[in-house]
Design a protein around this motif. Structure first.
Motif, PDB file in Angstrom:
ATOM      1  N   VAL A  16      -2.921   2.072   0.598  1.00  0.00           N
ATOM      2  CA  VAL A  16      -1.730   1.781  -0.199  1.00  0.00           C
ATOM      3  C   VAL A  16      -0.819   0.798   0.524  1.00  0.00           C
ATOM      4  O   VAL A  16      -0.342   1.063   1.629  1.00  0.00           O
ATOM      5  CB  VAL A  16      -0.965   3.073  -0.538  1.00  0.00           C
ATOM      6  N   ILE A  17      -0.563  -0.347  -0.120  1.00  0.00           N
ATOM      7  CA  ILE A  17       0.190  -1.459   0.459  1.00  0.00           C
ATOM      8  C   ILE A  17       1.333  -1.826  -0.475  1.00  0.00           C
ATOM      9  O   ILE A  17       1.194  -1.748  -1.697  1.00  0.00           O
ATOM     10  CB  ILE A  17      -0.735  -2.689   0.639  1.00  0.00           C
ATOM     11  N   SER A  18       2.461  -2.234   0.082  1.00  0.00           N
ATOM     12  CA  SER A  18       3.552  -2.735  -0.765  1.00  0.00           C
ATOM     13  C   SER A  18       3.224  -4.144  -1.228  1.00  0.00           C
ATOM     14  O   SER A  18       2.608  -4.922  -0.498  1.00  0.00           O
ATOM     15  CB  SER A  18       4.876  -2.744   0.017  1.00  0.00           C
ATOM     16  N   ALA A  19       3.623  -4.475  -2.444  1.00  0.00           N
ATOM     17  CA  ALA A  19       3.346  -5.802  -2.995  1.00  0.00           C
ATOM     18  C   ALA A  19       4.484  -6.763  -2.695  1.00  0.00           C
ATOM     19  O   ALA A  19       5.661  -6.403  -2.783  1.00  0.00           O
ATOM     20  CB  ALA A  19       3.120  -5.717  -4.500  1.00  0.00           C
ATOM     21  N   SER A  20       4.139  -7.984  -2.366  1.00  0.00           N
ATOM     22  CA  SER A  20       5.138  -9.012  -2.078  1.00  0.00           C
ATOM     23  C   SER A  20       6.057  -9.226  -3.270  1.00  0.00           C
ATOM     24  O   SER A  20       5.631  -9.155  -4.426  1.00  0.00           O
ATOM     25  CB  SER A  20       4.448 -10.329  -1.734  1.00  0.00           C
ATOM     26  N   GLY A  21       7.324  -9.483  -2.970  1.00  0.00           N
ATOM     27  CA  GLY A  21       8.284  -9.751  -4.022  1.00  0.00           C
ATOM     28  C   GLY A  21       8.975  -8.506  -4.527  1.00  0.00           C
ATOM     29  O   GLY A  21       9.989  -8.593  -5.226  1.00  0.00           O
ATOM     30  N   THR A  22       8.439  -7.340  -4.178  1.00  0.00           N
ATOM     31  CA  THR A  22       9.040  -6.080  -4.628  1.00  0.00           C
ATOM     32  C   THR A  22       9.523  -5.231  -3.457  1.00  0.00           C
ATOM     33  O   THR A  22      10.094  -4.167  -3.674  1.00  0.00           O
ATOM     34  CB  THR A  22       8.025  -5.238  -5.434  1.00  0.00           C
ATOM     35  N   TYR A  23       9.310  -5.700  -2.249  1.00  0.00           N
ATOM     36  CA  TYR A  23       9.620  -4.887  -1.069  1.00  0.00           C
ATOM     37  C   TYR A  23      10.544  -5.594  -0.091  1.00  0.00           C
ATOM     38  O   TYR A  23      10.719  -5.152   1.041  1.00  0.00           O
ATOM     39  CB  TYR A  23       8.317  -4.482  -0.370  1.00  0.00           C
ATOM     40  N   GLY A  24      11.123  -6.710  -0.537  1.00  0.00           N
ATOM     41  CA  GLY A  24      12.030  -7.442   0.332  1.00  0.00           C
ATOM     42  C   GLY A  24      11.379  -7.753   1.663  1.00  0.00           C
ATOM     43  O   GLY A  24      10.218  -8.171   1.733  1.00  0.00           O
ATOM     44  N   TYR A  25      12.119  -7.487   2.730  1.00  0.00           N
ATOM     45  CA  TYR A  25      11.597  -7.680   4.087  1.00  0.00           C
ATOM     46  C   TYR A  25      11.439  -6.329   4.775  1.00  0.00           C
ATOM     47  O   TYR A  25      11.536  -6.214   5.987  1.00  0.00           O
ATOM     48  CB  TYR A  25      12.520  -8.609   4.875  1.00  0.00           C
ATOM     49  N   ALA A  26      11.188  -5.298   3.956  1.00  0.00           N
ATOM     50  CA  ALA A  26      10.887  -3.929   4.389  1.00  0.00           C
ATOM     51  C   ALA A  26      12.115  -3.102   4.759  1.00  0.00           C
ATOM     52  O   ALA A  26      12.209  -1.937   4.398  1.00  0.00           O
ATOM     53  CB  ALA A  26       9.884  -3.915   5.537  1.00  0.00           C
ATOM     54  N   ARG A  27      13.081  -3.690   5.465  1.00  0.00           N
ATOM     55  CA  ARG A  27      14.261  -2.930   5.862  1.00  0.00           C
ATOM     56  C   ARG A  27      14.971  -2.334   4.647  1.00  0.00           C
ATOM     57  O   ARG A  27      15.564  -1.253   4.723  1.00  0.00           O
ATOM     58  CB  ARG A  27      15.231  -3.825   6.643  1.00  0.00           C
TER      59      ARG A  27
END
Length: 302
Positions: A16-27
């Motif tokens: 399970v991975i976060s998708a780009s554009g929906t997770y900001g820069y993680a912080r």
């Protein structure tokens, strides 16, 4: 249950991975959940120079999904390195940067910079962007252009290279094979589907940019179909995304042939969606006496 997988040279504890554009820069999600529990994180797309993106309004809710026309807003590579990377380096889970450019040379330049950065495990290349030197034709819609940009990036980095494919094509397998031939270690698909919504009261488009990218549950059947087609056409791992909101959705993608999945739009209403999906996958494996995800992948009965 063994949920470990491998994408290129990256070892993930779960798929399970976060998708780009929906997770900001993680912080941005760090206070809501333990993001180290994810298999990996793909951060917001990065370009050479900062970008303010498109004018507002640039998000519109639609039945079973949403349209967005953010326009790849980002801080640029210099600010990313100075302001965002320190936090990302503190994480235990692998971090993957998503990149985009207007020419193959811009992609290559970005890849060369990121290749030298510690704390970044891989590069995901957004090839849904228009190539300005080719009249605005999107890299990901023409196999020759796909090969050109992936090959240019491959020459500049030894990190795991993932090509993110656009669904706005006639035959996704042709694009997938071009990316594989150019040196991609894996493929992620699908990106958003081009769509439009109109406010019937004003008779104006709901997005300032008129059209935008459709995401969410509405596109899942299209994504599952394309993942299945692609997984049967290439020998490299396929990462499936598009409308995944629960463990059942993720498992469906894996059965279709995906090695891993990315969670995007579902993060907005519930940031803990990825954790629920991880737990659900494990429960499914236990219930069905599956000891490894390798036993499940690509087992759809045709």
């Amino acid at each position: 249950m063994n949920t470990n997988i491998r994408i290129g040279s990256i070892d993930l504890k779960n798929p399970v991975i976060s998708a780009s554009g929906t997770y900001g820069y993680a912080r941005e999600y760090g206070e809501a959940l333990d993001i180290n529990a994810l298999g990996a994180i793909v951060v917001k797309g990065i370009s050479i120079e900062p970008s303010k993106g498109n004018p507002e309004p640039r998000i519109a809710e639609t039945p079973c999904g949403m349209l967005n026309s953010i326009g790849l807003e980002n801080v640029g590579i210099k600010a990313f390195i100075s302001k965002k990377l320190p936090y990302l380096k503190s994480l235990e889970t692998p971090v993957i940067t998503n990149i985009y450019g207007k020419t193959a040379d811009e992609y290559a330049e970005l890849a060369g910079i990121i290749d030298k950065l510690d704390g970044i495990s891989g590069i995901e290349v957004n090839i849904s962007c228009p190539n300005v030197s080719k009249g605005g034709v999107a890299f990901g819609t023409v196999p020759e252009l796909t090969h050109e940009v992936i090959s240019a990036v491959r020459k500049q980095t030894s990190k795991t290279l993932i090509a993110k494919l656009s669904p706005n094509v006639t035959d996704i397998t042709i694009i997938a094979r071009a990316a594989e031939a150019a040196g991609a270690d894996a493929l992620s698909l699908i990106n958003t589907i081009t769509g439009m919504a109109i406010d019937i009261r004003t008779r104006k488009p709901m997005l300032a940019n008129i059209t935008g990218g459709l995401s969410g549950p509405a596109i899942k059947p299209v994504a599952v179909r394309m993942v299945w087609q692609t997984a049967n056409s290439v020998s490299i791992p396929v990462i499936g995304l598009g409308g995944i909101t629960c463990a059942e959705d993720a498992i469906e993608f894996i059965i279709a042939g995906a090695t891993a999945v990315q969670i995007g739009t579902a993060n907005f209403p519930d940031p803990k969606t990825p954790l629920r999906i991880i737990e659900g996958i494990v429960k499914y494996m236990k219930k069905n006496k599956i000891t490894s995800l390798h036993e499940l992948r690509g087992t759809v009965k045709i």
